[in-house]
Design an enzyme around this catalytic site. Structure first.
Site, mmCIF file in Angstrom:
data_model
loop_
_atom_site.group_PDB
_atom_site.id
_atom_site.type_symbol
_atom_site.label_atom_id
_atom_site.label_comp_id
_atom_site.label_asym_id
_atom_site.label_seq_id
_atom_site.Cartn_x
_atom_site.Cartn_y
_atom_site.Cartn_z
ATOM 1 N N THR A 182 0.839 -1.190 0.000
ATOM 2 C CA THR A 182 0.000 0.000 0.000
ATOM 3 C C THR A 182 0.878 1.245 0.000
ATOM 4 O O THR A 182 1.943 1.247 0.606
ATOM 5 C CB THR A 182 -0.889 -0.055 1.262
ATOM 6 N N ARG A 210 -14.874 -6.284 -0.342
ATOM 7 C CA ARG A 210 -14.304 -5.888 0.959
ATOM 8 C C ARG A 210 -13.751 -4.447 0.882
ATOM 9 O O ARG A 210 -13.085 -4.073 -0.063
ATOM 10 C CB ARG A 210 -13.203 -6.865 1.343
ATOM 11 N N ASP A 213 -9.279 0.051 5.312
ATOM 12 C CA ASP A 213 -9.146 1.363 5.963
ATOM 13 C C ASP A 213 -8.766 2.473 5.004
ATOM 14 O O ASP A 213 -9.057 3.651 5.250
ATOM 15 C CB ASP A 213 -8.059 1.278 7.048
ATOM 16 N N THR A 233 -0.752 2.222 6.805
ATOM 17 C CA THR A 233 -0.710 0.979 6.039
ATOM 18 C C THR A 233 -0.675 -0.202 7.011
ATOM 19 O O THR A 233 -0.005 -0.136 8.042
ATOM 20 C CB THR A 233 0.519 0.925 5.110
HETATM 21 N N1 ASP Z 1 -4.438 -1.218 4.679
HETATM 22 C C1 ASP Z 1 -4.604 -1.953 3.463
HETATM 23 C C2 ASP Z 1 -5.925 -2.689 3.513
HETATM 24 O O1 ASP Z 1 -6.221 -3.299 4.527
HETATM 25 C C3 ASP Z 1 -3.530 -2.955 3.188
HETATM 26 C C4 ASP Z 1 -2.104 -2.490 3.399
HETATM 27 O O2 ASP Z 1 -1.872 -1.422 3.952
HETATM 28 O O3 ASP Z 1 -1.181 -3.184 2.968
HETATM 29 O O4 ASP Z 1 -6.615 -2.709 2.528
#
Ligand code: ASP
Length: 314
Positions: A182, A210, A213, A233
């Site tokens: 991310t 889905r 955040d 992230t």
């Molecule tokens: N926060 C992101 C999510 O849950 C994933 C990530 O940060 O790698 O979609």
């Protein structure tokens, strides 16, 4: 006209650094982070607004298949890319977000269109795609987004019978081809305005539909000129449940912490309340930059108050 110095911090995801070697070398990540910081610096020195700079930096990160955003996004349970993105302007608390979008080359720029259009804060799925066509946003076939590495990663996640966090440290027996992923940016421009942006493909093998955040203001992204700009992230459900990015801002507002202390306090809260895994980048209203994480690594780099660019993987 620039009136003061500027600060910029960007990230390419939190994760288990020891697994980087499965996908790309540390130097590839470092090079890409430093290049994007240099591009952001040019803009900031010409007096660009923080909101434009975070959108621009996240565009560059989305276009780079090393990261889990835009091209190179992880795949959901159906082998599809579904992306989330959001950005926020600290001057007026305007925000724009898109969730579960497909075919959008740069989800962060579509989120920017939502912000600029002003009627809504978040658009989802088919409605977001229709809005993208209305705005003449650049669209790409599915093939543009999907890389060989992501197909392999999904197969491994499905063989292990689990939903996979792209940043998760897995047991050796379940070793998966992980990518840290991310992306995000937080900035204070030369007028002292703050902005933050975050973009992701989400979790490997996630259920279709889905929402994590990243597109939720106060969870994966937040900016307020009175406090700080934040991009997070990690395991999205944990960041949603702790209203993470706003919590970091609240540490600045109500406890008078600076960026470093607020980033650390936010991660400590995440761990204490939900045993959360992830990382955060912060720029406070004085231009102080900071990062903190509960994972072993967080790919990030910053330029603090116009100084030298630095990049860190841990
Ligand atoms: N926060 C992101 C999510 O849950 C994933 C990530 O940060 O790698 O979609």
């Amino acid at each position: 006209m620039a009136t003061q110095s500027y600060s910029l911090i960007i990230h390419g995801g939190a994760g288990a650094l020891e697994d980087l070697k499965y996908e790309a070398s540390e130097s590839e990540f470092k090079e890409s982070i430093l290049e994007i910081l240099a591009a952001g610096r040019q803009w900031l020195e010409s007096g660009a607004a923080a909101l434009d700079v975070v959108e621009y930096c996240v565009n560059l990160l989305e276009n780079e298949p090393l990261y889990n955003a835009g091209r190179g996004s992880v795949l959901n349970e159906n082998g599809e890319v579904e992306m989330d993105a959001a950005l926020m302007n600290g001057e007026d608390l305007k925000a724009g977000a898109v969730t579960c979008v497909k075919q959008i080359k740069n989800p962060i720029s579509l989120a920017r269109q939502v912000l600029d259009q002003g009627d809504h804060v978040m658009l989802a799925g088919a409605g977001a795609l229709e809005f993208a066509k209305f705005c003449q946003a650049e669209l790409c076939d599915d093939a543009y987004f999907i890389t060989e590495a992501r197909i392999k990663q999904l197969k491994e996640a499905q063989a292990a019978g689990r939903m996979m966090l792209d940043h998760e440290k897995v047991k050796p027996a379940q070793k998966l081809a992980q990518k840290l992923g991310t992306v995000g940016a937080a900035c204070m421009d030369s007028q002292g305005n703050l902005a933050a942006a975050t973009s992701t493909g989400g979790l490997v093998n996630k259920r279709w539909g889905r929402v994590g955040d990243t597109p939720v203001v106060g969870a994966g992204v937040f900016a307020d000129n009175e406090t700080c700009a934040v991009s997070a992230t990690g395991y999205g459900e944990q960041f949603l449940r702790t209203v993470f990015a706003k919590t970091v801002s609240d540490y600045v507002q109500f406890k008078d912490l600076d960026a470093i202390a607020a980033a650390k306090a936010g991660i400590a809260y995440l761990v204490r309340k939900v045993n959360g895994e992830g990382g955060v980048i912060v720029v406070d209203r004085h231009g102080k930059c900071a990062a903190a994480q509960s994972t072993s690594g967080l790919i990030h780099g910053w330029i603090e108050l116009g100084g030298e660019a630095i990049c860190k993987l841990g």
